[in-house]
Design a protein around this motif. Structure first.
Motif, PDB file in Angstrom:
ATOM      1  N   TYR A 118      10.256 -48.444-111.195  1.00 38.63           N
ATOM      2  CA  TYR A 118      11.233 -47.143-111.044  1.00 38.63           C
ATOM      3  C   TYR A 118      11.377 -45.808-111.028  1.00 38.63           C
ATOM      4  O   TYR A 118      11.514 -44.454-110.536  1.00 38.63           O
ATOM      5  CB  TYR A 118      11.459 -46.656-112.889  1.00 38.63           C
ATOM      6  CG  TYR A 118      10.280 -45.995-113.335  1.00 38.63           C
ATOM      7  CD1 TYR A 118      10.279 -44.424-113.570  1.00 38.63           C
ATOM      8  CD2 TYR A 118       9.725 -46.100-114.422  1.00 38.63           C
ATOM      9  CE1 TYR A 118       9.400 -43.900-114.494  1.00 38.63           C
ATOM     10  CE2 TYR A 118       8.612 -46.041-115.367  1.00 38.63           C
ATOM     11  CZ  TYR A 118       8.283 -44.926-115.256  1.00 38.63           C
ATOM     12  OH  TYR A 118       7.536 -43.739-115.927  1.00 38.63           O
ATOM     13  N   TYR A 119       9.291 -45.488-110.604  1.00 37.99           N
ATOM     14  CA  TYR A 119       8.838 -44.252-109.140  1.00 37.99           C
ATOM     15  C   TYR A 119      10.182 -44.095-108.268  1.00 37.99           C
ATOM     16  O   TYR A 119      10.608 -43.101-107.403  1.00 37.99           O
ATOM     17  CB  TYR A 119       7.242 -44.839-109.064  1.00 37.99           C
ATOM     18  CG  TYR A 119       6.224 -44.048-110.323  1.00 37.99           C
ATOM     19  CD1 TYR A 119       6.740 -43.606-111.744  1.00 37.99           C
ATOM     20  CD2 TYR A 119       4.806 -43.745-109.715  1.00 37.99           C
ATOM     21  CE1 TYR A 119       6.406 -43.474-112.738  1.00 37.99           C
ATOM     22  CE2 TYR A 119       4.540 -43.169-111.115  1.00 37.99           C
ATOM     23  CZ  TYR A 119       5.321 -43.275-112.035  1.00 37.99           C
ATOM     24  OH  TYR A 119       4.112 -42.974-113.481  1.00 37.99           O
ATOM     25  N   GLN A 120      10.121 -45.333-107.702  1.00 39.60           N
ATOM     26  CA  GLN A 120      10.554 -45.849-106.689  1.00 39.60           C
ATOM     27  C   GLN A 120      12.406 -45.129-106.614  1.00 39.60           C
ATOM     28  O   GLN A 120      12.616 -44.844-105.678  1.00 39.60           O
ATOM     29  CB  GLN A 120      10.383 -47.346-106.160  1.00 39.60           C
ATOM     30  CG  GLN A 120      11.570 -47.015-104.455  1.00 39.60           C
ATOM     31  CD  GLN A 120      11.781 -49.097-104.610  1.00 39.60           C
ATOM     32  OE1 GLN A 120      11.128 -49.932-104.667  1.00 39.60           O
ATOM     33  NE2 GLN A 120      12.589 -49.736-103.065  1.00 39.60           N
ATOM     34  N   GLN A 121      12.350 -45.922-107.783  1.00 42.96           N
ATOM     35  CA  GLN A 121      14.303 -45.404-107.843  1.00 42.96           C
ATOM     36  C   GLN A 121      14.489 -44.299-107.911  1.00 42.96           C
ATOM     37  O   GLN A 121      14.996 -43.395-106.952  1.00 42.96           O
ATOM     38  CB  GLN A 121      14.402 -45.762-108.598  1.00 42.96           C
ATOM     39  CG  GLN A 121      14.498 -47.331-109.156  1.00 42.96           C
ATOM     40  CD  GLN A 121      15.037 -48.113-110.213  1.00 42.96           C
ATOM     41  OE1 GLN A 121      14.571 -46.727-111.068  1.00 42.96           O
ATOM     42  NE2 GLN A 121      14.866 -49.588-110.496  1.00 42.96           N
ATOM     43  N   LYS A 122      13.134 -43.299-108.400  1.00 42.23           N
ATOM     44  CA  LYS A 122      13.198 -41.831-108.491  1.00 42.23           C
ATOM     45  C   LYS A 122      13.367 -41.249-107.414  1.00 42.23           C
ATOM     46  O   LYS A 122      13.499 -40.204-107.155  1.00 42.23           O
ATOM     47  CB  LYS A 122      12.235 -41.451-109.884  1.00 42.23           C
ATOM     48  CG  LYS A 122      12.698 -41.778-110.955  1.00 42.23           C
ATOM     49  CD  LYS A 122      13.316 -40.402-112.085  1.00 42.23           C
ATOM     50  CE  LYS A 122      13.428 -40.890-113.481  1.00 42.23           C
ATOM     51  NZ  LYS A 122      14.319 -40.387-113.727  1.00 42.23           N
ATOM     52  N   GLN A 123      11.970 -41.723-106.619  1.00 41.23           N
ATOM     53  CA  GLN A 123      11.883 -41.612-105.181  1.00 41.23           C
ATOM     54  C   GLN A 123      13.241 -41.441-104.034  1.00 41.23           C
ATOM     55  O   GLN A 123      13.408 -40.248-103.459  1.00 41.23           O
ATOM     56  CB  GLN A 123      10.463 -41.595-103.984  1.00 41.23           C
ATOM     57  CG  GLN A 123       9.407 -41.971-105.538  1.00 41.23           C
ATOM     58  CD  GLN A 123       7.939 -42.461-104.989  1.00 41.23           C
ATOM     59  OE1 GLN A 123       8.254 -43.409-104.164  1.00 41.23           O
ATOM     60  NE2 GLN A 123       7.052 -41.879-105.735  1.00 41.23           N
ATOM     61  N   LYS A 124      13.649 -41.987-104.215  1.00 38.18           N
ATOM     62  CA  LYS A 124      14.810 -42.361-103.677  1.00 38.18           C
ATOM     63  C   LYS A 124      15.932 -41.587-103.962  1.00 38.18           C
ATOM     64  O   LYS A 124      16.980 -41.386-103.262  1.00 38.18           O
ATOM     65  CB  LYS A 124      16.089 -43.675-103.505  1.00 38.18           C
ATOM     66  CG  LYS A 124      15.101 -45.528-103.255  1.00 38.18           C
ATOM     67  CD  LYS A 124      15.436 -46.256-103.143  1.00 38.18           C
ATOM     68  CE  LYS A 124      15.211 -47.326-102.119  1.00 38.18           C
ATOM     69  NZ  LYS A 124      15.646 -48.647-102.306  1.00 38.18           N
ATOM     70  N   HIS A 125      15.998 -41.453-105.249  1.00 37.53           N
ATOM     71  CA  HIS A 125      16.649 -40.719-105.732  1.00 37.53           C
ATOM     72  C   HIS A 125      16.792 -39.132-105.208  1.00 37.53           C
ATOM     73  O   HIS A 125      17.396 -37.877-105.318  1.00 37.53           O
ATOM     74  CB  HIS A 125      17.165 -40.312-107.549  1.00 37.53           C
ATOM     75  CG  HIS A 125      18.226 -38.862-107.968  1.00 37.53           C
ATOM     76  ND1 HIS A 125      19.603 -39.737-107.818  1.00 37.53           N
ATOM     77  CD2 HIS A 125      18.045 -38.172-108.536  1.00 37.53           C
ATOM     78  CE1 HIS A 125      20.016 -38.087-108.400  1.00 37.53           C
ATOM     79  NE2 HIS A 125      19.370 -37.426-109.108  1.00 37.53           N
ATOM     80  N   ILE A 126      15.806 -38.248-105.204  1.00 39.52           N
ATOM     81  CA  ILE A 126      15.284 -36.934-104.624  1.00 39.52           C
ATOM     82  C   ILE A 126      15.572 -36.766-103.475  1.00 39.52           C
ATOM     83  O   ILE A 126      15.867 -36.002-102.839  1.00 39.52           O
ATOM     84  CB  ILE A 126      13.936 -36.897-105.111  1.00 39.52           C
ATOM     85  CG1 ILE A 126      13.852 -36.718-106.411  1.00 39.52           C
ATOM     86  CG2 ILE A 126      13.230 -35.102-104.997  1.00 39.52           C
ATOM     87  CD1 ILE A 126      12.472 -36.619-107.027  1.00 39.52           C
ATOM     88  N   VAL A 127      15.897 -37.985-102.443  1.00 39.13           N
ATOM     89  CA  VAL A 127      15.560 -37.814-101.067  1.00 39.13           C
ATOM     90  C   VAL A 127      17.347 -38.380-101.369  1.00 39.13           C
ATOM     91  O   VAL A 127      17.716 -37.046-100.029  1.00 39.13           O
ATOM     92  CB  VAL A 127      15.557 -39.578 -99.982  1.00 39.13           C
ATOM     93  CG1 VAL A 127      15.307 -39.288 -99.121  1.00 39.13           C
ATOM     94  CG2 VAL A 127      13.337 -39.436-100.472  1.00 39.13           C
TER      95      VAL A 127
END
Length: 252
Positions: free
Chosen positions: A158-167
């Motif tokens: 879910y880190y990836q999901q969070k990172q994508k969201h911030i981008v």
């Protein structure tokens, strides 16, 4: 992410470059990755270009740029700078940027060198002390060129999901960052790009192809070992005592 084998078949005749961003060497305090291993992995994994971004240091990037050039591997000179507000990467640098400045001061110095401002791991609970704060990001967002939408050392999916969201939330160009500290991490997380020219890199990444693999579980442990080795090499007794103390407190 897209299927690796399909993409390589589809593009095997294209002149795309295999580029790995956010790579650490033995010039970082938490890596013992030396030139022979970098060269070996670049050749084995057919990596055309790596962005070397050691912690608060560009000596290794400059040295390896000249050495790898002889073997047909391009190096983008970078630095992962620990600002007062969290880590910021500068790419295409000519001079080292000092640590412990504010985020805005750090970005200003990157831009002064006509460099690229790159935000690593915008979300990571394991490394929350080094992640750029959201308040600081708001202050500098107009100057940010690239932000990791995936970091190769994510220990949770879910880190990836969070990172994508911030981008997406900040309307930025996302990029895959390897964050390799060891030889076996090289060639796992990379981009296929048309150009690595500084003036074209952001557009090239925006149009590029990304390939990712999950973090190798023991990679973070090996980084801890590398820290100890580096401290021993520097004869940093205080640093070793600090690690032992943190270990006893269960913080390591």
């Amino acid at each position: 992410m897209r299927n690796k084998l399909f993409i390589f078949k589809k593009n095997k005749n294209d002149k795309l470059k295999k580029v790995e961003f956010h790579v650490h060497t033995c010039y970082s305090k938490d890596s013992i990755l030396t030139f022979p291993f970098i060269l070996l992995m670049c050749k084995l994994k057919k990596i055309n270009c790596i962005a070397i971004t050691d912690h608060n240091e560009i000596t290794g990037a400059i040295l390896y740029k000249e050495k790898l050039k002889k073997y047909g591997v391009e190096v983008i000179v970078g630095e992962e700078i620990f600002s007062k507000d969290g880590e910021i990467i500068g790419l295409y640098l000519k001079e080292k940027i000092p640590e412990n400045l504010s985020a805005s001061e750090t970005v200003a110095l990157i831009k002064k060198q006509n460099g690229i401002v790159y935000i690593p791991h915008p979300y990571d609970e394991k490394r929350k002390k080094t992640v750029l704060t959201l308040d600081a990001l708001k202050e500098i967002v107009d100057e940010v060129d690239l932000m990791e939408s995936y970091n190769g050392r994510n220990i949770k999916k879910y880190y990836q999901q969070k990172q994508k969201h911030i981008v997406r939330e900040n309307n930025l160009v996302g990029v895959v960052g390897s964050d390799a500290h060891t030889f076996y991490e090289l060639g796992r997380n990379y981009c296929l790009l048309k150009s690595t020219n500084k003036d074209e890199i952001v557009k090239s990444i925006n149009d590029g192809l990304f390939f990712t693999k999950s973090c190798i579980k023991y990679a973070h442990f090996n980084t801890k070992i590398a820290k100890v080795i580096q401290l021993v090499k520097r004869r940093d007794i205080n640093g070793l005592c600090r690690i032992i103390n943190n270990k006893c407190k269960g913080k390591m």
